[in-house]
Design a protein around this motif. Structure first.
Motif, PDB file in Angstrom:
ATOM      1  N   THR A 256      -7.839   2.514  -3.236  1.00 44.21           N
ATOM      2  CA  THR A 256      -9.266   2.217  -3.275  1.00 44.21           C
ATOM      3  C   THR A 256     -10.030   3.524  -3.092  1.00 44.21           C
ATOM      4  O   THR A 256      -9.456   4.565  -2.754  1.00 44.21           O
ATOM      5  CB  THR A 256      -9.647   1.237  -2.167  1.00 44.21           C
ATOM      6  OG1 THR A 256      -9.419   1.872  -0.891  1.00 44.21           O
ATOM      7  CG2 THR A 256      -8.811  -0.038  -2.244  1.00 44.21           C
ATOM      8  N   LYS A 257     -11.325   3.474  -3.297  1.00 42.20           N
ATOM      9  CA  LYS A 257     -12.141   4.673  -3.091  1.00 42.20           C
ATOM     10  C   LYS A 257     -12.027   5.163  -1.651  1.00 42.20           C
ATOM     11  O   LYS A 257     -11.949   6.373  -1.401  1.00 42.20           O
ATOM     12  CB  LYS A 257     -13.600   4.371  -3.440  1.00 42.20           C
ATOM     13  CG  LYS A 257     -13.846   4.137  -4.924  1.00 42.20           C
ATOM     14  CD  LYS A 257     -15.321   3.880  -5.196  1.00 42.20           C
ATOM     15  CE  LYS A 257     -15.560   3.651  -6.693  1.00 42.20           C
ATOM     16  NZ  LYS A 257     -17.003   3.367  -6.979  1.00 42.20           N
ATOM     17  N   LEU A 258     -11.994   4.210  -0.697  1.00 39.06           N
ATOM     18  CA  LEU A 258     -11.884   4.598   0.706  1.00 39.06           C
ATOM     19  C   LEU A 258     -10.517   5.189   1.004  1.00 39.06           C
ATOM     20  O   LEU A 258     -10.402   6.168   1.750  1.00 39.06           O
ATOM     21  CB  LEU A 258     -12.154   3.391   1.606  1.00 39.06           C
ATOM     22  CG  LEU A 258     -12.143   3.652   3.118  1.00 39.06           C
ATOM     23  CD1 LEU A 258     -13.135   4.748   3.485  1.00 39.06           C
ATOM     24  CD2 LEU A 258     -12.466   2.360   3.881  1.00 39.06           C
TER      25      LEU A 258
ATOM     26  N   LEU B 172      -8.920   6.482   8.474  1.00 41.91           N
ATOM     27  CA  LEU B 172      -7.909   5.462   8.697  1.00 41.91           C
ATOM     28  C   LEU B 172      -8.481   4.283   9.467  1.00 41.91           C
ATOM     29  O   LEU B 172      -8.156   3.119   9.202  1.00 41.91           O
ATOM     30  CB  LEU B 172      -6.716   6.063   9.443  1.00 41.91           C
ATOM     31  CG  LEU B 172      -5.955   7.177   8.716  1.00 41.91           C
ATOM     32  CD1 LEU B 172      -4.830   7.710   9.586  1.00 41.91           C
ATOM     33  CD2 LEU B 172      -5.401   6.678   7.390  1.00 41.91           C
ATOM     34  N   LEU B 173      -9.339   4.567  10.441  1.00 47.02           N
ATOM     35  CA  LEU B 173      -9.998   3.491  11.184  1.00 47.02           C
ATOM     36  C   LEU B 173     -10.908   2.684  10.258  1.00 47.02           C
ATOM     37  O   LEU B 173     -10.968   1.450  10.360  1.00 47.02           O
ATOM     38  CB  LEU B 173     -10.808   4.083  12.339  1.00 47.02           C
ATOM     39  CG  LEU B 173     -10.010   4.679  13.494  1.00 47.02           C
ATOM     40  CD1 LEU B 173     -10.946   5.359  14.490  1.00 47.02           C
ATOM     41  CD2 LEU B 173      -9.205   3.594  14.202  1.00 47.02           C
TER      42      LEU B 173
ATOM     43  N   GLN C 116     -12.103  -2.263   7.095  1.00 47.14           N
ATOM     44  CA  GLN C 116     -12.301  -2.865   5.787  1.00 47.14           C
ATOM     45  C   GLN C 116     -11.307  -3.994   5.551  1.00 47.14           C
ATOM     46  O   GLN C 116     -11.669  -5.072   5.073  1.00 47.14           O
ATOM     47  CB  GLN C 116     -12.152  -1.801   4.696  1.00 47.14           C
ATOM     48  CG  GLN C 116     -12.426  -2.317   3.277  1.00 47.14           C
ATOM     49  CD  GLN C 116     -12.137  -1.258   2.238  1.00 47.14           C
ATOM     50  OE1 GLN C 116     -10.976  -0.839   2.060  1.00 47.14           O
ATOM     51  NE2 GLN C 116     -13.166  -0.796   1.545  1.00 47.14           N
ATOM     52  N   GLN C 117     -10.040  -3.775   5.903  1.00 41.77           N
ATOM     53  CA  GLN C 117      -9.027  -4.802   5.716  1.00 41.77           C
ATOM     54  C   GLN C 117      -9.268  -5.991   6.642  1.00 41.77           C
ATOM     55  O   GLN C 117      -9.011  -7.133   6.283  1.00 41.77           O
ATOM     56  CB  GLN C 117      -7.641  -4.211   5.964  1.00 41.77           C
ATOM     57  CG  GLN C 117      -7.223  -3.228   4.885  1.00 41.77           C
ATOM     58  CD  GLN C 117      -5.908  -2.571   5.191  1.00 41.77           C
ATOM     59  OE1 GLN C 117      -5.531  -2.450   6.355  1.00 41.77           O
ATOM     60  NE2 GLN C 117      -5.198  -2.149   4.168  1.00 41.77           N
TER      61      GLN C 117
ATOM     62  N   PRO D  32      -7.048 -11.653   7.004  1.00 41.98           N
ATOM     63  CA  PRO D  32      -6.206 -11.463   8.181  1.00 41.98           C
ATOM     64  C   PRO D  32      -4.863 -10.880   7.781  1.00 41.98           C
ATOM     65  O   PRO D  32      -4.401 -11.089   6.661  1.00 41.98           O
ATOM     66  CB  PRO D  32      -6.041 -12.882   8.743  1.00 41.98           C
ATOM     67  CG  PRO D  32      -6.201 -13.756   7.545  1.00 41.98           C
ATOM     68  CD  PRO D  32      -7.203 -13.060   6.663  1.00 41.98           C
ATOM     69  N   ARG D  33      -4.276 -10.132   8.693  1.00 42.88           N
ATOM     70  CA  ARG D  33      -2.967  -9.571   8.431  1.00 42.88           C
ATOM     71  C   ARG D  33      -1.941 -10.218   9.327  1.00 42.88           C
ATOM     72  O   ARG D  33      -2.250 -10.770  10.363  1.00 42.88           O
ATOM     73  CB  ARG D  33      -2.984  -8.062   8.686  1.00 42.88           C
ATOM     74  CG  ARG D  33      -3.664  -7.267   7.606  1.00 42.88           C
ATOM     75  CD  ARG D  33      -4.068  -5.907   8.086  1.00 42.88           C
ATOM     76  NE  ARG D  33      -2.926  -5.179   8.606  1.00 42.88           N
ATOM     77  CZ  ARG D  33      -3.056  -4.055   9.276  1.00 42.88           C
ATOM     78  NH1 ARG D  33      -4.227  -3.549   9.510  1.00 42.88           N
ATOM     79  NH2 ARG D  33      -2.006  -3.438   9.727  1.00 42.88           N
TER      80      ARG D  33
END
Length: 311
Positions: free
Chosen positions: A120-122, A271-272, A277-278, A283-284
């Motif tokens: 992704t762009k991020l 990274l944070l 964003q995720q 949910p993971r």
């Protein structure tokens, strides 16, 4: 601390990362000419001994399933251990740990190269900012073999985080860790004999201490992620860099400079932001693979997110 609430899980991760830094301290107290291969061999033997109480989690009927890949991952890990020892002995504690954070960035790049994933762009911004941050921390004028060793350790961790996708899914974490160390013990023994260094009690203490405190980190990680979704608490693992600054300051009189602070921010902040964003998107899973060397990146987490901090 049961880890059943978000606050208790965060506290467990904070404590766990402190234990991981203590593991690094045991390595950093070694002399510059310490026998590295003797350390690696002792680390293997002691870790295997610490894992023996969990033997019931091994699938003895299919003990060597995925053996070829375990063999490759194990020896990549061995390279990472050797690089980690050189880096921690020679570099300031916080500097070495900041460079280790390049691992999740490398995971993203390897996932693109070998699994055809798209950044992704991020994520792309995180890759560019992360590597720029490493250059800011190390600075070309200060670049050395120790800096390359730190990058080598991060690369080894990233490769193993990507390869874990190919391991048999039914294997437990303990099974994977046990095979990892079992497979590299003969090579470690051969390298130690080739090194032919006199027996060192300091190396034994270092190997025992680092192995024990990494096990403590692993226990904290398991408890923290057992009941709470990873995306709610995983950012707490970045407190490891704070612990590195504090412990380096107190025990080794290492005062971080503005270059370190700026470079660390360039690595960690993107990274944070990816984690946030995720968290908003979906949910993971709450399963978290054990990190073997404080690799601030557990393999299954890296597989899910491509960005998380394990040496």
């Amino acid at each position: 601390m049961s880890g059943k609430t978000v606050n208790s899980a965060i506290l467990l991760l904070v404590i766990g990362n402190a234990l991981a830094l203590i593991s690094d301290v045991f390595i950093k107290f070694l002399q510059a000419d310490a026998p590295v291969f003797q350390y690696a061999f002792l680390r293997c033997v002691i870790t295997l001994a610490l894992l023996l109480p969990f033997w019931r989690q091994l699938d003895t009927g299919n003990l060597f399933a995925g053996g070829r890949l375990h063999f490759i991952r194990g020896h990549v890990h061995l390279v990472g251990i050797v690089c980690m020892v050189y880096a921690l002995i020679a570099l300031p504690l916080a500097t070495a740990n900041a460079v280790f954070y390049a691992a999740p960035i490398m995971v993203m790049l390897l996932s693109v190269m070998f699994f055809g994933e798209r950044l992704t762009k991020l994520s792309l911004a995180a890759v560019i900012s992360g590597f720029a941050g490493i250059l800011v921390i190390l600075r070309p004028v200060d670049f050395s073999w120790a800096a390359l060793a730190a990058l080598g350790s991060a690369a080894a961790l990233a490769i193993n985080a990507v390869l874990v996708r190919k391991l048999p899914r039914q294997q437990s974490t303990m099974h994977k860790l046990f095979l990892n160390y079992l497979m590299i013990t003969p090579m470690c023994l051969g390298l130690m004999l080739w090194e032919a260094a006199p027996w060192s009690q300091a190396v034994l203490i270092s190997a025992a201490g680092s192995s024990l405190f990494i096990l403590g980190y692993n226990v904290c990680v398991l408890l923290a992620y057992k009941h709470v979704d990873a995306n709610q608490v995983t950012s707490a693992e970045y407190t490891g860099l704070i612990w590195a600054v504090i412990i380096g300051w107190v025990f080794f009189a290492e005062v971080p400079d503005i270059w370190f602070l700026a470079g660390s921010a360039m690595i960690v902040v993107p990274l944070l932001l990816i984690g946030l964003q995720q968290h908003r998107k979906r949910p993971r899973p709450n399963h978290h693979e054990l990190a073997d060397t404080r690799f601030h990146a557990a393999p299954d987490e890296a597989e899910q997110s491509g960005a998380q901090k394990t040496s």
